[in-house]
Write a protein that holds these residues in place. Structure first.
Motif, PDB file in Angstrom:
ATOM      1  N   LEU A  32      45.938  45.217  30.926  1.00  0.00           N
ATOM      2  CA  LEU A  32      45.124  44.075  31.352  1.00  0.00           C
ATOM      3  C   LEU A  32      45.397  43.724  32.812  1.00  0.00           C
ATOM      4  O   LEU A  32      44.476  43.353  33.546  1.00  0.00           O
ATOM      5  CB  LEU A  32      45.388  42.865  30.453  1.00  0.00           C
ATOM      6  N   ASP A  33      46.646  43.847  33.239  1.00  0.00           N
ATOM      7  CA  ASP A  33      46.974  43.582  34.636  1.00  0.00           C
ATOM      8  C   ASP A  33      46.285  44.582  35.555  1.00  0.00           C
ATOM      9  O   ASP A  33      45.759  44.209  36.608  1.00  0.00           O
ATOM     10  CB  ASP A  33      48.490  43.638  34.827  1.00  0.00           C
ATOM     11  N   GLU A  34      46.261  45.840  35.160  1.00  0.00           N
ATOM     12  CA  GLU A  34      45.565  46.851  35.959  1.00  0.00           C
ATOM     13  C   GLU A  34      44.069  46.572  36.019  1.00  0.00           C
ATOM     14  O   GLU A  34      43.430  46.742  37.064  1.00  0.00           O
ATOM     15  CB  GLU A  34      45.826  48.243  35.383  1.00  0.00           C
ATOM     16  N   ARG A  35      43.501  46.122  34.918  1.00  0.00           N
ATOM     17  CA  ARG A  35      42.072  45.777  34.903  1.00  0.00           C
ATOM     18  C   ARG A  35      41.791  44.592  35.821  1.00  0.00           C
ATOM     19  O   ARG A  35      40.785  44.571  36.535  1.00  0.00           O
ATOM     20  CB  ARG A  35      41.605  45.468  33.486  1.00  0.00           C
ATOM     21  N   MET A  36      42.675  43.595  35.797  1.00  0.00           N
ATOM     22  CA  MET A  36      42.495  42.435  36.685  1.00  0.00           C
ATOM     23  C   MET A  36      42.581  42.856  38.146  1.00  0.00           C
ATOM     24  O   MET A  36      41.828  42.353  38.985  1.00  0.00           O
ATOM     25  CB  MET A  36      43.538  41.356  36.380  1.00  0.00           C
ATOM     26  N   ASP A  37      43.482  43.769  38.457  1.00  0.00           N
ATOM     27  CA  ASP A  37      43.564  44.279  39.835  1.00  0.00           C
ATOM     28  C   ASP A  37      42.256  44.936  40.243  1.00  0.00           C
ATOM     29  O   ASP A  37      41.767  44.736  41.357  1.00  0.00           O
ATOM     30  CB  ASP A  37      44.724  45.271  39.975  1.00  0.00           C
ATOM     31  N   THR A  38      41.680  45.717  39.334  1.00  0.00           N
ATOM     32  CA  THR A  38      40.413  46.384  39.622  1.00  0.00           C
ATOM     33  C   THR A  38      39.302  45.367  39.849  1.00  0.00           C
ATOM     34  O   THR A  38      38.521  45.472  40.795  1.00  0.00           O
ATOM     35  CB  THR A  38      40.034  47.340  38.477  1.00  0.00           C
ATOM     36  N   VAL A  89      35.629  42.324  43.433  1.00  0.00           N
ATOM     37  CA  VAL A  89      35.145  41.024  43.912  1.00  0.00           C
ATOM     38  C   VAL A  89      35.425  40.881  45.405  1.00  0.00           C
ATOM     39  O   VAL A  89      34.586  40.377  46.160  1.00  0.00           O
ATOM     40  CB  VAL A  89      35.783  39.867  43.103  1.00  0.00           C
ATOM     41  N   ALA A  90      36.586  41.331  45.849  1.00  0.00           N
ATOM     42  CA  ALA A  90      36.929  41.240  47.269  1.00  0.00           C
ATOM     43  C   ALA A  90      35.996  42.095  48.117  1.00  0.00           C
ATOM     44  O   ALA A  90      35.674  41.732  49.250  1.00  0.00           O
ATOM     45  CB  ALA A  90      38.379  41.655  47.488  1.00  0.00           C
ATOM     46  N   MET A  91      35.545  43.223  47.581  1.00  0.00           N
ATOM     47  CA  MET A  91      34.614  44.071  48.326  1.00  0.00           C
ATOM     48  C   MET A  91      33.255  43.403  48.449  1.00  0.00           C
ATOM     49  O   MET A  91      32.596  43.509  49.481  1.00  0.00           O
ATOM     50  CB  MET A  91      34.474  45.439  47.639  1.00  0.00           C
ATOM     51  N   ASP A  92      32.825  42.706  47.406  1.00  0.00           N
ATOM     52  CA  ASP A  92      31.512  42.061  47.409  1.00  0.00           C
ATOM     53  C   ASP A  92      31.507  40.721  48.126  1.00  0.00           C
ATOM     54  O   ASP A  92      30.484  40.313  48.675  1.00  0.00           O
ATOM     55  CB  ASP A  92      31.014  41.858  45.975  1.00  0.00           C
ATOM     56  N   ASN A  93      32.610  40.026  48.111  1.00  0.00           N
ATOM     57  CA  ASN A  93      32.676  38.682  48.662  1.00  0.00           C
ATOM     58  C   ASN A  93      33.821  38.602  49.681  1.00  0.00           C
ATOM     59  O   ASN A  93      34.987  38.552  49.292  1.00  0.00           O
ATOM     60  CB  ASN A  93      32.895  37.675  47.532  1.00  0.00           C
ATOM     61  N   ILE A 127      50.130  35.893  43.151  1.00  0.00           N
ATOM     62  CA  ILE A 127      50.992  36.974  42.679  1.00  0.00           C
ATOM     63  C   ILE A 127      50.240  38.276  42.879  1.00  0.00           C
ATOM     64  O   ILE A 127      49.139  38.450  42.371  1.00  0.00           O
ATOM     65  CB  ILE A 127      51.355  36.784  41.195  1.00  0.00           C
ATOM     66  N   GLN A 128      50.841  39.180  43.626  1.00  0.00           N
ATOM     67  CA  GLN A 128      50.188  40.447  43.911  1.00  0.00           C
ATOM     68  C   GLN A 128      50.996  41.593  43.320  1.00  0.00           C
ATOM     69  O   GLN A 128      52.228  41.576  43.340  1.00  0.00           O
ATOM     70  CB  GLN A 128      50.019  40.635  45.414  1.00  0.00           C
ATOM     71  N   HIS A 129      50.295  42.586  42.808  1.00  0.00           N
ATOM     72  CA  HIS A 129      50.963  43.692  42.127  1.00  0.00           C
ATOM     73  C   HIS A 129      51.763  44.575  43.066  1.00  0.00           C
ATOM     74  O   HIS A 129      52.669  45.274  42.650  1.00  0.00           O
ATOM     75  CB  HIS A 129      49.943  44.534  41.360  1.00  0.00           C
TER      76      HIS A 129
END
Length: 100
Positions: free
Chosen positions: A51-57, A62-66, A74-76
């Motif tokens: 789930l953490d990997e999915r949230m990173d994705t 979202v960062a690419m679009d916005n 908290i960053q991985h």
């Protein structure tokens, strides 16, 4: 021998040690988690990692679009945020080695 001595002597030398050993074994078994609990925790840990990997994705998309998207606190990829995760992974690796 008096009748009271017949009861007291075995009670002291047999009953008392048995009672002490009985509760000592109860305390030892109550203090540990079962193998089923360990397996459940490992499964939950694996699920949390996925789930953490999915949230990173999702956050990357979202960062690419916005461009106004703010990174999470908290960053991985920050080592300070991953210290507890590394400790947990080390403990799981030790458990797996001990089982072998």
């Amino acid at each position: 021998m008096f009748p009271s001595e017949i009861i007291i002597v075995p009670a002291i030398f047999i009953g008392l040690p048995w009672l002490i050993m009985h509760y000592v074994t109860r305390w030892k078994t109550a203090a540990t988690i079962t193998t089923d609990d360990e397996a459940l925790l490992e499964d939950l840990y694996g699920l949390a990692k996925r789930l953490d990997e999915r949230m990173d994705t999702v956050e990357r998309l979202v960062a690419m679009d916005n461009p106004e998207f703010q990174k999470p606190r908290i960053q991985h990829d920050k080592e300070t945020d991953n210290v507890q995760l590394r400790e947990l992974e080390d403990m799981l690796a030790e458990k797996k080695e001990a089982r072998r």
